[in-house]
Design a protein around this motif. Structure first.
Motif, PDB file in Angstrom:
ATOM      1  N   VAL A  11       0.822  -1.207   0.000  1.00 63.88           N
ATOM      2  CA  VAL A  11       0.000   0.000   0.000  1.00 63.88           C
ATOM      3  C   VAL A  11       0.860   1.264   0.000  1.00 63.88           C
ATOM      4  CG1 VAL A  11      -1.706   1.318   1.333  1.00 63.88           C
ATOM      5  CG2 VAL A  11      -1.913  -1.168   1.155  1.00 63.88           C
ATOM      6  N   GLU A  12       0.381   2.216  -0.762  1.00 62.98           N
ATOM      7  CA  GLU A  12       0.972   3.546  -0.805  1.00 62.98           C
ATOM      8  C   GLU A  12      -0.185   4.533  -0.701  1.00 62.98           C
ATOM      9  OE1 GLU A  12       1.764   6.986  -3.626  1.00 62.98           O
ATOM     10  OE2 GLU A  12       1.311   5.063  -4.532  1.00 62.98           O
ATOM     11  N   PRO A  43       5.195  -0.515   3.306  1.00 63.26           N
ATOM     12  CA  PRO A  43       5.628  -1.825   2.808  1.00 63.26           C
ATOM     13  C   PRO A  43       5.236  -3.008   3.694  1.00 63.26           C
ATOM     14  CG  PRO A  43       7.468  -0.680   3.807  1.00 63.26           C
ATOM     15  CD  PRO A  43       6.315   0.299   3.768  1.00 63.26           C
ATOM     16  N   ILE A  44       4.717  -2.711   4.889  1.00 68.11           N
ATOM     17  CA  ILE A  44       4.279  -3.811   5.741  1.00 68.11           C
ATOM     18  C   ILE A  44       2.768  -3.804   5.938  1.00 68.11           C
ATOM     19  CG2 ILE A  44       6.505  -4.271   6.826  1.00 68.11           C
ATOM     20  CD1 ILE A  44       5.567  -2.644   9.242  1.00 68.11           C
ATOM     21  N   VAL A  45       2.073  -3.147   5.036  1.00 71.04           N
ATOM     22  CA  VAL A  45       0.647  -3.379   4.835  1.00 71.04           C
ATOM     23  C   VAL A  45       0.615  -3.945   3.433  1.00 71.04           C
ATOM     24  CG1 VAL A  45      -1.671  -2.425   4.722  1.00 71.04           C
ATOM     25  CG2 VAL A  45       0.028  -1.375   6.242  1.00 71.04           C
ATOM     26  N   ALA A  46       0.654  -5.265   3.365  1.00 73.02           N
ATOM     27  CA  ALA A  46       0.980  -5.875   2.079  1.00 73.02           C
ATOM     28  C   ALA A  46       0.592  -7.346   2.036  1.00 73.02           C
ATOM     29  CB  ALA A  46       2.492  -5.748   1.849  1.00 73.02           C
ATOM     30  N   ILE A  47       0.715  -7.885   0.834  1.00 73.14           N
ATOM     31  CA  ILE A  47       0.599  -9.319   0.620  1.00 73.14           C
ATOM     32  C   ILE A  47       1.908  -9.765  -0.026  1.00 73.14           C
ATOM     33  CG2 ILE A  47      -0.641 -11.181  -0.545  1.00 73.14           C
ATOM     34  CD1 ILE A  47      -3.135  -9.354  -0.511  1.00 73.14           C
ATOM     35  N   GLY A  87       9.919  -7.704  -7.358  1.00 71.76           N
ATOM     36  CA  GLY A  87       8.699  -7.270  -8.036  1.00 71.76           C
ATOM     37  C   GLY A  87       7.633  -6.856  -7.047  1.00 71.76           C
ATOM     38  N   VAL A  88       7.404  -5.572  -6.925  1.00 65.95           N
ATOM     39  CA  VAL A  88       6.368  -5.067  -6.031  1.00 65.95           C
ATOM     40  C   VAL A  88       5.395  -4.223  -6.842  1.00 65.95           C
ATOM     41  CG1 VAL A  88       7.728  -3.059  -5.338  1.00 65.95           C
ATOM     42  CG2 VAL A  88       5.864  -3.818  -3.874  1.00 65.95           C
ATOM     43  N   ARG A  89       4.121  -4.378  -6.551  1.00 71.25           N
ATOM     44  CA  ARG A  89       3.114  -3.487  -7.127  1.00 71.25           C
ATOM     45  C   ARG A  89       2.542  -2.673  -5.988  1.00 71.25           C
ATOM     46  NH1 ARG A  89      -2.710  -3.574  -8.408  1.00 71.25           N
ATOM     47  NH2 ARG A  89      -2.873  -5.739  -7.710  1.00 71.25           N
ATOM     48  N   TRP A  90       2.609  -1.376  -6.124  1.00 72.14           N
ATOM     49  CA  TRP A  90       2.064  -0.475  -5.112  1.00 72.14           C
ATOM     50  C   TRP A  90       0.629  -0.150  -5.473  1.00 72.14           C
ATOM     51  CZ3 TRP A  90       4.742   0.152  -0.811  1.00 72.14           C
ATOM     52  CH2 TRP A  90       6.114  -0.069  -0.848  1.00 72.14           C
ATOM     53  N   ILE A  91      -0.270  -0.307  -4.509  1.00 69.48           N
ATOM     54  CA  ILE A  91      -1.666   0.051  -4.730  1.00 69.48           C
ATOM     55  C   ILE A  91      -1.969   1.276  -3.886  1.00 69.48           C
ATOM     56  CG2 ILE A  91      -2.529  -1.550  -2.953  1.00 69.48           C
ATOM     57  CD1 ILE A  91      -5.009  -1.941  -4.818  1.00 69.48           C
TER      58      ILE A  91
END
Length: 187
Positions: A121-122, A129-133, A161-165
């Protein structure tokens, strides 16, 4: 999809002055709020805590400490510690110091997950980075980073590979929901 919920509750809480996990909102400890938020999307929820506080958590909850070789080296160690002992396809991760997080937001996060390595999440340029899957395939990459003394979650994420939502896609009040409590008067 097999899912483990991870509540990171092992921080030092230097600025807060006492363990944030045990601070409360509306009479409920922060760690219980985080646990509830991830429990509805998880097959099991694991809390990662500091050893000296193990006995202070709800005894019905599964609470572990960091892997011995990396104890006390930050949230990336907590994530790895759960991955090392609780195999799953994915791990839904939340910190214990976001007392406005809830299951609706976590359901939205899970619904947005597309089997990427990491979905995090952004909110308006602030990264969480630690509100994530995290997908299970990231376990070895995390372990390698830790073995090389790389404990920063953000630095590690820069190499994978990270996707920020955007948090506003998950909830209308993202700035409140994803705000870390760093001092006791922030409610």
């Amino acid at each position: 999809m097999n899912t483990i919920g991870v509540v990171l509750a092992g921080g030092l809480s230097r600025r807060y002055g006492s363990p944030k996990a045990f601070a409360s909102r509306n009479g409920k400890p922060y760690y219980e709020i985080a646990h509830e938020a991830v429990s509805t999307v998880s097959d099991e929820v694991i809390l990662v805590a500091r050893p000296e506080f193990l006995g202070d958590f709800n005894q019905d909850m599964n609470v572990i400490v960091d892997e011995k070789e990396f104890v006390g080296c930050g949230p990336l160690v907590g994530i790895y510690s759960v991955m090392a002992h609780f195999p799953a396809e994915r791990y839904v991760i939340v910190p214990c110091d976001m007392p406005y997080i809830n299951s609706d937001v976590i359901h939205s996060l899970v619904a947005s997950y597309e089997d990427e390595d990491v979905l995090a999440v952004e909110v308006e340029g602030i990264y969480h980075p630690i509100v994530a899957i995290y997908h299970h395939r990231m376990k070895d990459s995390i372990h390698q980073a830790l073995e090389h003394g790389q404990y920063s979650v953000m630095k590690w994420l820069n190499g994978v590979g990270v996707r920020w939502i955007e948090g506003n896609e998950l909830t209308m009040n993202a700035q409140d929901v994803f705000r870390n409590m760093n001092t006791p008067g922030e409610h």
